[in-house]
Design an enzyme around this catalytic site. Structure first.
Site, short mmCIF file in Angstrom:
data_model
loop_
_atom_site.label_atom_id
_atom_site.label_comp_id
_atom_site.label_asym_id
_atom_site.label_seq_id
_atom_site.Cartn_x
_atom_site.Cartn_y
_atom_site.Cartn_z
N CYS A 1 23.80 21.72 -37.91
CA CYS A 1 23.34 21.41 -36.53
C CYS A 1 24.34 20.62 -35.79
O CYS A 1 24.55 20.67 -34.69
CB CYS A 1 22.00 20.37 -36.61
SG CYS A 1 22.39 18.95 -37.80
N GLU B 1 14.28 16.88 -35.59
CA GLU B 1 15.79 16.82 -35.61
C GLU B 1 16.12 18.13 -35.42
O GLU B 1 15.97 19.05 -36.08
CB GLU B 1 16.01 16.49 -36.94
CG GLU B 1 15.97 14.89 -37.40
CD GLU B 1 16.65 13.80 -36.46
OE1 GLU B 1 17.66 14.29 -36.02
OE2 GLU B 1 15.90 12.89 -36.35
P1 NAD Z 1 13.83 27.31 -37.97
O1 NAD Z 1 13.29 26.44 -37.04
O2 NAD Z 1 13.71 28.74 -38.13
O3 NAD Z 1 13.00 26.80 -39.55
C1 NAD Z 1 13.14 25.62 -39.86
C2 NAD Z 1 11.79 25.47 -40.98
O4 NAD Z 1 10.84 25.54 -40.30
C3 NAD Z 1 11.90 26.23 -42.05
O5 NAD Z 1 11.04 25.70 -43.15
C4 NAD Z 1 10.72 27.16 -41.45
O6 NAD Z 1 9.97 27.87 -42.63
C5 NAD Z 1 9.82 26.27 -40.62
N1 NAD Z 1 9.29 27.05 -39.38
C6 NAD Z 1 9.38 28.02 -38.81
N2 NAD Z 1 8.50 28.25 -38.06
C7 NAD Z 1 7.63 27.54 -38.24
C8 NAD Z 1 6.27 27.19 -37.32
N3 NAD Z 1 5.98 27.96 -36.69
N4 NAD Z 1 5.70 26.37 -37.59
C9 NAD Z 1 6.02 25.17 -38.59
N5 NAD Z 1 7.22 25.40 -39.39
C10 NAD Z 1 8.07 26.85 -39.03
O7 NAD Z 1 15.22 26.81 -38.33
P2 NAD Z 1 16.21 27.61 -39.25
O8 NAD Z 1 17.02 28.69 -38.41
O9 NAD Z 1 15.64 27.80 -40.73
O10 NAD Z 1 17.45 26.48 -39.44
C11 NAD Z 1 18.49 26.06 -38.37
C12 NAD Z 1 18.14 25.21 -37.25
O11 NAD Z 1 18.03 23.92 -37.82
C13 NAD Z 1 19.22 25.11 -36.28
O12 NAD Z 1 18.63 24.90 -34.95
C14 NAD Z 1 19.95 23.87 -36.62
O13 NAD Z 1 20.61 23.14 -35.72
C15 NAD Z 1 18.55 22.75 -36.99
N6 NAD Z 1 18.84 21.54 -37.95
C16 NAD Z 1 18.99 20.38 -37.40
C17 NAD Z 1 19.38 19.50 -37.94
C18 NAD Z 1 19.30 17.85 -37.31
O14 NAD Z 1 19.33 16.86 -38.32
N7 NAD Z 1 19.21 17.95 -36.14
C19 NAD Z 1 19.64 19.53 -39.55
C20 NAD Z 1 19.99 20.83 -39.88
C21 NAD Z 1 19.66 21.87 -39.23
#
Ligand code: NAD
Length: 489
Positions: free
Chosen positions: A288, A254
């Site tokens: 998002c 997502e």
């Molecule tokens: P992010 O991808 O940096 O982090 C999200 C999660 O992934 C965190 O728990 C982080 O620690 C973990 N993570 C980071 N790098 C990783 C790796 N290499 N391997 C595994 N896990 C890792 O995103 P963010 O900036 O924290 O959140 C914002 C993003 O989330 C935006 O792109 C937003 O659109 C998206 N989002 C999507 C939805 C949806 O339902 N489509 C809902 C909420 C947020």
């Protein structure tokens, strides 16, 4: 940490119903988005900690899957009730670590409890199908079975909702889970784990790993798990997909959005302004499903923009219930957005509102003034970049076809909205826009527990969560046939 205790200095992992620090003993600081103060540290997990959590989940899973789905649903109902009992405690924790108001945070807790209620009910409806065979005497049906251990990784923007979207469908299907919590919302996860345990969730069925994405998150992705469900950025999602693809681990992504809200020449402009402000700026634009591109017909551009700028300037920033939006989650995110705004300004974009960090009383917090950008070339490299904050870009469209082209011009396809009084335009837009959710005369957000949510293109990998569609993510389908032979009767 229990529901009634004060917040500890160190937020630990939760493995088999115990709070455990990471093996390394290292920690990461968590700062208040509202004023930059140090709130607490979280334990900095790595591979060894993840392996412990996965082992605990692996050990607990067979007994959990051995309960009937109806019995698992009863446990989820208990968790929902406990969350409602503790909605103020949970809301305070969510508000403190995200900087949003208590009113919004409690609303989020209620939404999360509703998700538990929805999936508790699905325990009574974990339906398969009865199939007709072409072979006489052959009777076939399908059942759902759990994958085993689910690795769940979430963002911090709506932390308790993000947890609920994944944990409840994973559990009702009979999986045990390891949740890697966002480093910006560690206490929300730990309090949730305590509440779930007190409500009767057996030890080891839900485990929490705290720490950084590149360390704890990546270790969880690479661990021996059976399904991975990730909510976060498209860049990280791509890396996870590559790793999961190599091992053919089931995967749900997502990801981000660059969601268009179209304002036609026949729109109710006041309503369109109201929904633009909410979609672009509520939750500090950290959705998002935020409207980050507003596409306005030439004929109403000036009138709409005048109202929108006036509305933006009236927004109240802060973390109380009287405020419209709070800070963004951390300083890194704030600085990254300011850098993009500056770059775009350098390439000719006009800043109609905001575009700067707040000073004065909010100088120490991570506040970005709600920002409206205009005069952007749709081919600008940042036009297709999700910023995940209170920043939205205004585009002119000469008419309906031009608006559709612009709406579909990014690599994402999560949500979209159109403001028009024309049923024909609304129907046509809903069919042609590339988005997993389309709203008419409303905002670009607003999903509910029973709605499937997900996107086209770079917004995901085709799965939908939550709704009954989430059951497809967290279960395998088995097809079972019986062959009756007359001679054996
Ligand atoms: P992010 O991808 O940096 O982090 C999200 C999660 O992934 C965190 O728990 C982080 O620690 C973990 N993570 C980071 N790098 C990783 C790796 N290499 N391997 C595994 N896990 C890792 O995103 P963010 O900036 O924290 O959140 C914002 C993003 O989330 C935006 O792109 C937003 O659109 C998206 N989002 C999507 C939805 C949806 O339902 N489509 C809902 C909420 C947020």
């Amino acid at each position: 940490m229990s529901v009634n205790e004060a917040m500890p200095d160190l937020l630990r992992n939760w493995i088999a119903d115990q709070e455990v620090p990471a093996a390394s003993g290292e920690t990461v600081p968590k700062l208040s988005p509202h004023d930059g103060s140090h709130l607490y540290n979280l334990t900095r997990s790595a591979r060894l900690d993840v392996e412990r959590a996965v082992s605990a989940a692996r050990a607990a899973q067979p007994a959990w899957a051995g309960l009937t789905a109806v019995a698992r649903g009863r446990v989820l109902s208990g968790i929902a009730a406990a969350m409602r009992d503790h909605e103020d405690d949970m809301g305070r924790v969510v508000a403190r670590e995200t900087g949003k108001s208590l009113r919004e945070a409690v609303g989020e807790v209620r939404g999360a409890a509703q998700l538990a209620e929805f999936f508790a009910g699905e325990g009574m409806r974990l339906y398969g199908r009865s199939l007709q065979s072409g072979v006489p005497g052959k009777y076939t049906h399908t059942i759902r079975q759990p994958h085993g251990v689910a690795a769940l990784i979430v963002a911090a923007n709506t932390p308790i909702a993000n947890i609920a979207w994944k944990v409840f469908p994973a559990l009702i299907c009979g999986n045990a889970a390891v949740l890697k919590m966002a480093e910006d919302a560690p206490a929300t996860a730990l309090l949730f784990a305590h509440i779930a345990a007190e409500a009767g969730l057996p030890a080891g069925v839900l485990n929490i790993i705290q720490g950084l994405g590149a360390e704890a998150g990546q270790a969880l992705v690479e661990a021996t798990v059976d399904v991975i469900s990730f909510t976060g950025s498209t860049g990280v999602g791509r890396r996870i997909a590559a790793s999961a693809g190599e091992r053919l681990v089931r995967l749900s992504l997502e990801l981000g959005g660059k969601n268009p809200l179209v304002v036609c020449d026949d729109a109710d402009l006041d309503n369109a302004v109201k929904w633009t402000l909410l979609s672009a700026f509520s939750n500090a634009g950290q959705r998002c499903a935020a409207s980050s591109r507003i596409i306005i017909f030439d004929a109403v551009y000036d009138a709409f923009v005048e109202k929108l700028v006036a509305g933006t300037q009236l927004l109240k920033l802060g973390n109380t219930d009287a405020c419209d939006l709070g800070p963004v989650i951390n300083e890194r995110q704030l600085m990254a957005m300011l850098a993009v705004i500056d770059e775009m300004r350098g390439r000719g974009a006009t800043v109609l509102a905001g575009g700067r960090r707040l000073d004065g009383a909010h100088a120490a917090g991570f506040y970005l003034a709600p920002t409206l950008l205009a005069d952007i070339d749709p081919a600008d490299p940042h036009a297709d970049r999700e910023l995940f904050g209170p920043v939205t870009a205004l585009y002119r469209a000469s008419g309906y076809e031009a608006a559709i082209r612009l709406a579909n011009s990014t690599s994402y396809g999560l949500t979209a909205s159109i403001h028009t009084r024309s049923v024909d335009r609304a129907v046509d837009f809903a069919q042609r826009v590339r988005a997993g959710t389309v709203n008419v005369n409303a905002g670009t957000y607003g999903s509910e527990p029973h709605y499937p949510f997900g996107g086209f293109g770079a917004s995901g990998n085709g799965t939908r969560e939550p709704g009954v569609e989430a059951l497809d993510v967290y279960s395998e389908t088995k097809t079972i046939s019986f062959l009756v032979e007359a001679a054996r009767l």
